[in-house]
Design an enzyme around this catalytic site. Structure first.
Site, PDB file in Angstrom:
ATOM      1  N   GLU A  82       0.848  -1.221   0.024  1.00 18.56           N
ATOM      2  CA  GLU A  82       0.081   0.010   0.058  1.00 18.56           C
ATOM      3  C   GLU A  82       0.856   1.275   0.086  1.00 18.56           C
ATOM      4  O   GLU A  82       0.574   2.248   0.403  1.00 18.56           O
ATOM      5  CB  GLU A  82      -1.023  -0.115   1.078  1.00 18.56           C
ATOM      6  CG  GLU A  82      -1.916  -1.104   1.075  1.00 18.56           C
ATOM      7  CD  GLU A  82      -3.209  -0.742   2.295  1.00 18.56           C
ATOM      8  OE1 GLU A  82      -3.989  -0.386   1.767  1.00 18.56           O
ATOM      9  OE2 GLU A  82      -2.987  -1.123   3.473  1.00 18.56           O
ATOM     10  N   HIS A 101      -0.428   5.551   7.785  1.00 19.37           N
ATOM     11  CA  HIS A 101      -1.369   4.724   7.385  1.00 19.37           C
ATOM     12  C   HIS A 101      -1.563   3.588   8.491  1.00 19.37           C
ATOM     13  O   HIS A 101      -0.537   3.117   8.648  1.00 19.37           O
ATOM     14  CB  HIS A 101      -1.406   4.001   5.840  1.00 19.37           C
ATOM     15  CG  HIS A 101      -2.260   2.842   5.654  1.00 19.37           C
ATOM     16  ND1 HIS A 101      -3.653   3.238   5.736  1.00 19.37           N
ATOM     17  CD2 HIS A 101      -2.264   1.541   5.464  1.00 19.37           C
ATOM     18  CE1 HIS A 101      -4.476   2.101   5.547  1.00 19.37           C
ATOM     19  NE2 HIS A 101      -3.551   1.194   5.462  1.00 19.37           N
ATOM     20  N   HIS A 103      -4.656   0.903  10.472  1.00 15.92           N
ATOM     21  CA  HIS A 103      -5.833   0.046  10.531  1.00 15.92           C
ATOM     22  C   HIS A 103      -6.337   0.136  12.030  1.00 15.92           C
ATOM     23  O   HIS A 103      -6.976  -0.867  12.678  1.00 15.92           O
ATOM     24  CB  HIS A 103      -5.526  -1.338  10.282  1.00 15.92           C
ATOM     25  CG  HIS A 103      -4.952  -1.584   8.992  1.00 15.92           C
ATOM     26  ND1 HIS A 103      -4.168  -2.893   8.575  1.00 15.92           N
ATOM     27  CD2 HIS A 103      -5.133  -0.884   7.698  1.00 15.92           C
ATOM     28  CE1 HIS A 103      -4.002  -2.608   7.347  1.00 15.92           C
ATOM     29  NE2 HIS A 103      -4.176  -1.446   6.788  1.00 15.92           N
ATOM     30  N   HIS A 172     -11.411  -0.491   6.224  1.00 18.62           N
ATOM     31  CA  HIS A 172     -10.038  -0.802   6.097  1.00 18.62           C
ATOM     32  C   HIS A 172      -8.894   0.114   7.462  1.00 18.62           C
ATOM     33  O   HIS A 172      -8.574  -0.578   7.988  1.00 18.62           O
ATOM     34  CB  HIS A 172      -9.584   0.072   4.897  1.00 18.62           C
ATOM     35  CG  HIS A 172      -8.131  -0.333   4.647  1.00 18.62           C
ATOM     36  ND1 HIS A 172      -7.711  -0.216   3.488  1.00 18.62           N
ATOM     37  CD2 HIS A 172      -7.154  -0.500   5.464  1.00 18.62           C
ATOM     38  CE1 HIS A 172      -6.538  -0.427   3.119  1.00 18.62           C
ATOM     39  NE2 HIS A 172      -5.990  -0.384   4.325  1.00 18.62           N
TER      40      HIS A 172
HETATM   41 ZN   LIG Z   1      -4.013  -0.728   4.777  1.00 17.18          ZN
END
Ligand SMILES: [Zn+2]
Length: 252
Positions: A82, A101, A103, A172
């Protein structure tokens, strides 16, 4: 590279390594999630770890990548699937120098609900007035929900608009964009806490009060590294046992 440039690069690498360890230690990232920094010597590149869990990242894991998601330092290590989240945001937003980023469990319910996540606690003010939910299905149909290419990264970046700090990602997690590394860290650490508090207030059953526009403005006026951020950086780094990376220098 001049010695001054090397020192500048080493300093940013040390900060990224510390930030990785902090995100792992604070429970924002687990085996997954990542943090990058715009390259301090070339704004068209970014620094990002090879594919490794944040809590384990070392200085030698940091790779230089272009906005196409390709390494430009000759390395062939496996990279984060990602990484296009980071590429898309740096390409679209010249004001952003650090991207996280995650989760994080705390925000996930807000990524699938029509109840909007809003800043409700003072430490949540860095997250910005508007926290959109980006749904990968809208423009890309059925996927595995991961941001796996440039088009998806750019689409996510677009959701941030011209001055957004956070986009939730449906089912996500989230992407956070900071003008500085400490701003990105602060957002990533306090966004899940803000989500938790909003959720608890909603469970109480009455109405809850979010931060007002005026309060957001006052917080914003303090700048990206306001609110005594150096104190927080030292605290987070000590807890993660990585204070030494805040003054990192590559040995000759
Ligand atoms: Zn992710």
């Amino acid at each position: 590279m001049t010695p001054a440039e090397q020192a500048k690069l080493d300093s940013v690498i040390g900060q990224i390594v510390a930030a990785n360890r902090i995100l792992g230690n604070e429970g924002v990232c687990d085996a997954y999630g990542h943090i990058s920094h715009r390259h301090p010597l070339d704004p068209t590149k970014l620094l990002l770890s090879r594919s490794r869990s944040p809590e384990l990242v070392e200085p030698d894991d940091i790779m230089t990548i272009d906005f196409d998601g390709k390494p430009v330092d000759g390395r062939t290590d496996p990279m984060y699937f990602e990484r296009f989240i980071h590429c898309g945001i740096y390409e679209t937003r010249p004001d952003i120098n650090c991207v996280v980023h995650s989760h994080a469990r705390g925000v996930l319910a807000f990524t699938i609900s029509d109840v909007k996540l809003v800043p409700v606690i003072h430490t949540g003010a860095s997250c910005g007035c508007d926290i959109p939910v980006w749904d990968i299905e809208t423009n890309f149909g059925a996927t595995n929900l991961l941001v796996a290419n440039q088009a998806q990264g750019r689409d996510l970046a677009k959701a941030l608009g011209t001055d957004g700090r956070v986009a939730l990602m449906r089912g996500h997690g989230f992407a956070a964009a900071g003008r500085t590394l400490s701003e990105a860290l602060r957002i990533a650490i306090y966004l899940p806490q803000n989500a938790q508090v909003q959720m608890e207030a909603m469970q109480l059953g009455g109405r809850f009060k979010a931060l007002t526009a005026g309060e957001m403005e006052v917080r914003e006026a303090a700048g990206p590294d306001g609110s005594d951020i150096a104190r927080a950086m030292q605290y987070w780094a000590r807890r993660a046992n990585c204070e030494h990376y805040l003054t990192y220098k590559r040995s000759a």
